[in-house]
Design an enzyme around this catalytic site. Structure first.
Site, PDB file in Angstrom:
ATOM      1  CG  LEU A  14      -2.092  -1.113   1.183  1.00  0.00           C
ATOM      2  CD1 LEU A  14      -2.719  -1.045   2.448  1.00  0.00           C
ATOM      3  CD2 LEU A  14      -2.822  -1.111   0.159  1.00  0.00           C
ATOM      4  N   GLY A  15       2.281   1.100   0.167  1.00  0.00           N
ATOM      5  CA  GLY A  15       2.824   2.057   0.249  1.00  0.00           C
ATOM      6  C   GLY A  15       3.180   2.889   1.753  1.00  0.00           C
ATOM      7  CE  LYS A 186     -19.415  -3.477  -0.104  1.00  0.00           C
ATOM      8  NZ  LYS A 186     -20.480  -3.234   0.141  1.00  0.00           N
ATOM      9  N   PRO A 189     -13.083  -4.363   5.118  1.00  0.00           N
ATOM     10  CG  PRO A 189     -12.160  -4.794   3.068  1.00  0.00           C
ATOM     11  CD  PRO A 189     -13.441  -3.880   3.737  1.00  0.00           C
ATOM     12  CB  THR A 190     -10.668  -0.145   6.769  1.00  0.00           C
ATOM     13  OG1 THR A 190     -10.178  -0.108   5.495  1.00  0.00           O
ATOM     14  CG2 THR A 190     -10.418   0.769   7.675  1.00  0.00           C
ATOM     15  N   GLY A 352      24.324  -5.962 -10.986  1.00  0.00           N
ATOM     16  CA  GLY A 352      23.588  -7.358 -11.094  1.00  0.00           C
ATOM     17  C   GLY A 352      24.699  -8.328 -10.576  1.00  0.00           C
ATOM     18  CB  CYS A 379      27.680  -2.002  -9.384  1.00  0.00           C
ATOM     19  SG  CYS A 379      28.669  -2.786  -8.231  1.00  0.00           S
ATOM     20  CG  HIS A 505      25.703   0.666  -6.018  1.00  0.00           C
ATOM     21  ND1 HIS A 505      24.832   0.083  -7.035  1.00  0.00           N
ATOM     22  CD2 HIS A 505      26.491  -0.326  -5.783  1.00  0.00           C
ATOM     23  CE1 HIS A 505      25.058  -1.314  -7.141  1.00  0.00           C
ATOM     24  NE2 HIS A 505      26.028  -1.456  -6.456  1.00  0.00           N
ATOM     25  CD  GLU A 507      22.474   2.887  -7.795  1.00  0.00           C
ATOM     26  OE1 GLU A 507      23.354   3.350  -8.216  1.00  0.00           O
ATOM     27  OE2 GLU A 507      22.322   1.493  -7.730  1.00  0.00           O
TER      28      GLU A 507
HETATM   29  N1  GLN Z   1      28.531  -8.928  -9.197  1.00  0.00           N
HETATM   30  C1  GLN Z   1      29.294  -7.831  -9.264  1.00  0.00           C
HETATM   31  C2  GLN Z   1      30.218  -7.792  -8.100  1.00  0.00           C
HETATM   32  O1  GLN Z   1      30.094  -8.399  -6.974  1.00  0.00           O
HETATM   33  C3  GLN Z   1      28.737  -6.492  -9.314  1.00  0.00           C
HETATM   34  C4  GLN Z   1      27.816  -6.281  -8.066  1.00  0.00           C
HETATM   35  C5  GLN Z   1      26.920  -5.068  -8.265  1.00  0.00           C
HETATM   36  O2  GLN Z   1      26.672  -4.776  -9.568  1.00  0.00           O
HETATM   37  N2  GLN Z   1      26.435  -4.647  -7.177  1.00  0.00           N
HETATM   38  O3  GLN Z   1      31.593  -7.251  -8.129  1.00  0.00           O
END
Ligand code: GLN
Length: 532
Positions: A14-15, A186, A189-190, A352, A379, A505, A507
């Site tokens: 629901l946030g 409705k 539920p609340t 990733g 990364c 990172h 971000e």
């Molecule tokens: N798999 C890569 C590492 O472990 C990059 C990790 C990531 O992108 N956060 O270095």
């Protein structure tokens, strides 16, 4: 110290994180200091070992804690810096209590959920390990009322309320479903959810009703009277075009004043929300769009939450709507890359772990480099841009990260020495903020406008310094270096419009009022490249 607890009822998603962040934002606007923390009922000690499909993105704090993605909202909304104390799980609580038991702290006693587990929960709610003091501690409880797992948390809240009369506010976020066939909204539920809380000895002070349709006064009144809540303490949270509009919508309905009144605290006549409202106005006035591809392997919206939000922030300050096109790297090949990336003005190659979808990231890196499309690697995305360069420019056909191909003869990305003997996976990566020195005259130095920066990390593998000179000579420059460990943190190709990749990172640090310089500059480059 005042405590606000945010629980959820009826359904999940629901946030609660957005509502908690909005309350934090509004209390700051009234001049109060706040922190926001998340208590999650699962047994993992932290979410670092969870797959993004299970739990969305893993957010990393400055002090290197892998946390729930809601902490990202807390930081983006309020500009506070969260720490390891702001993300607590049942697993963390139990492991602390069990460790104390083994140490002999409770000698002679039977260790039980009440009081030992609940005491540890309360200790963490009060932030006894945090030297900082706040006017408000906002605690969001993960999961939904009624879950077996959240019982100890709710019991701890009940005790906190009893121990701190007048200093605790319980806010409950529920859902008002709309039945199309009956054309009815409705409330049942609340009512059930609130009854369930009352059965646990908890009376919500404030109800926030999530809804897809506007709720009339009659319905709000009915909810208030059936749930034992003041009428002005029932507010609605309708679907809005952006999560960043939620604080203003809550303020318009007096949520901030209701909370302050409940606690007997003064409210500002005109809460300081100018910067925030300017952001919303600028967001609303942007008409043209810039199309950015997000090359990654998780379709799920939440998997790259902070990157998506950082792009949105940068879009607003560049007066553009950012249209994000997710491109699944698992299905991206040399044959279809032209078609899949057609019409985009820039691309982010995402972080990733593991083999799946890596070759598609290499293809994207090649396409961005050879077509001179603004490309931003983060990364693992950076690592794949380095691999691509090694294969196609340095001519090492089998170049790879040793994570993906341990047998490669050109391990341009390799495991760090101190990571080699690590066998326990939880919380052992290179995590949190590390300094990075920028090379004078580089694009990165120009973007940041200062010689030294600090950014957050989450990885085990690194650029292999044995290849540094070769890369530099061939045109990929290492322009950000960790001054202590001499690790490569940023690479860029100066001849191209905007081809930068970071091992960290960025971000995690972009907020509504402080967009991140790398995202700002990347989006600007994408706009310029598309408008040429
Ligand atoms: N798999 C890569 C590492 O472990 C990059 C990790 C990531 O992108 N956060 O270095």
């Amino acid at each position: 110290m005042k405590y606000i607890f945010v629980t959820g009822g009826v359904v999940s998603s629901l946030g609660k994180g957005i509502i908690s962040s909005s309350i934090g934002k509004l209390l700051q606007a009234h001049g109060y200091s706040i922190t926001i923390q998340k208590f999650d009922p699962y047994i993992n000690v932290d979410p670092g070992t969870l797959n993004p499909y299970e739990h969305g993105e893993c957010y990393v704090t400055e002090d290197g804690m892998e946390t729930d993605l809601d902490l990202g909202h807390y930081e983006r909304f309020t500009n506070i810096r969260t720490t390891r104390g702001n993300s607590v799980t049942t697993g963390r609580i139990y492991s602390t209590v069990i460790e104390k038991e083994r140490r002999g702290d409770y000698l002679g006693k039977t260790i039980q959920v009440v009081p030992h587990i609940t005491d540890e929960i309360k200790r963490r709610i009060r932030r006894e390990d945090d030297p900082e003091k706040y006017d408000f501690i906002i605690t969001e409880i993960g999961g939904t009322i009624g879950d077996i797992e959240s019982m100890p948390f709710l019991e701890a809240i009940r005790q906190m309320r009893w121990e701190n009369p007048g200093n605790v506010v319980c806010l409950h976020l529920t859902y008002i479903p709309y039945l199309k066939a009956a054309d009815e909204l409705k409330t049942k539920p609340t009512q059930h959810s609130v009854k369930e809380m009352q059965g646990l000895g908890l009376q919500p002070d404030i109800l926030v009703l999530r809804t897809e349709k506007h709720l009339g006064d009659e319905l709000m009144h009915k909810v208030a009277s059936f749930c034992n809540v003041d009428r002005d303490c029932v507010v609605q949270s309708e679907d809005l075009p952006s999560i960043y509009e939620v604080p203003v919508a809550m303020q318009d309905q007096g949520l901030d004043r209701a909370i302050l009144r409940k606690l007997g605290l003064p409210a500002e006549e005109k809460p300081a929300l100018k910067g925030w409202k300017d952001f919303l106005a600028r967001r609303a006035s942007a008409v043209s769009t810039v199309k950015i591809a997000l090359v990654g392997k998780y379709e799920l919206q939440d998997a790259y939450k902070s990157i998506r939000e950082s792009l949105q922030h940068a879009g607003v300050y560049n007066d553009r709507k950012v249209e994000i096109r997710f491109v699944n790297s698992e299905f991206l090949t040399m044959e279809n890359v032209e078609e899949k990336l057609a019409g985009i003005s820039g691309m982010v190659i995402c972080p990733g772990f593991g083999q799946r979808g890596t070759e598609g990231k290499v293809v994207a890196a090649w396409y961005g480099r050879t077509r001179d499309i603004p490309t931003f690697g983060i990364c693992f995305g950076m690592q794949m841009m380095v691999v691509e360069f090694a294969r196609n420019v340095l001519g090492y056909a089998d170049a790879d990260s040793s994570e993906i191909n341990p047998a490669t003869t050109h391990n341009v990305i390799d495991i760090m020495e101190e990571q080699k003997n690590i066998t326990r996976m939880g919380g052992t990566m290179r995590l949190g903020a590390y300094p990075c020195r920028l090379k004078e005259g580089s694009l990165a130095a120009g973007v940041y406008g200062c010689p030294e920066i600090s950014e957050r990390h989450r990885h085990r593998y690194e650029f292999n310094n044995a290849y540094r000179e070769e890369f530099e000579a061939a045109g990929m420059k290492c322009t950000g270096i960790n001054p202590k460990a001499d690790l490569v943190e940023i690479v860029e190709i100066p001849g191209l419009k905007w081809y930068i990749a970071a091992q960290f990172h960025p971000e995690y640090r972009s907020t509504v009022l402080k967009p991140h310089p790398l995202f700002m500059s990347f989006v600007k480059a994408a706009i310029e490249s598309s408008e040429k």
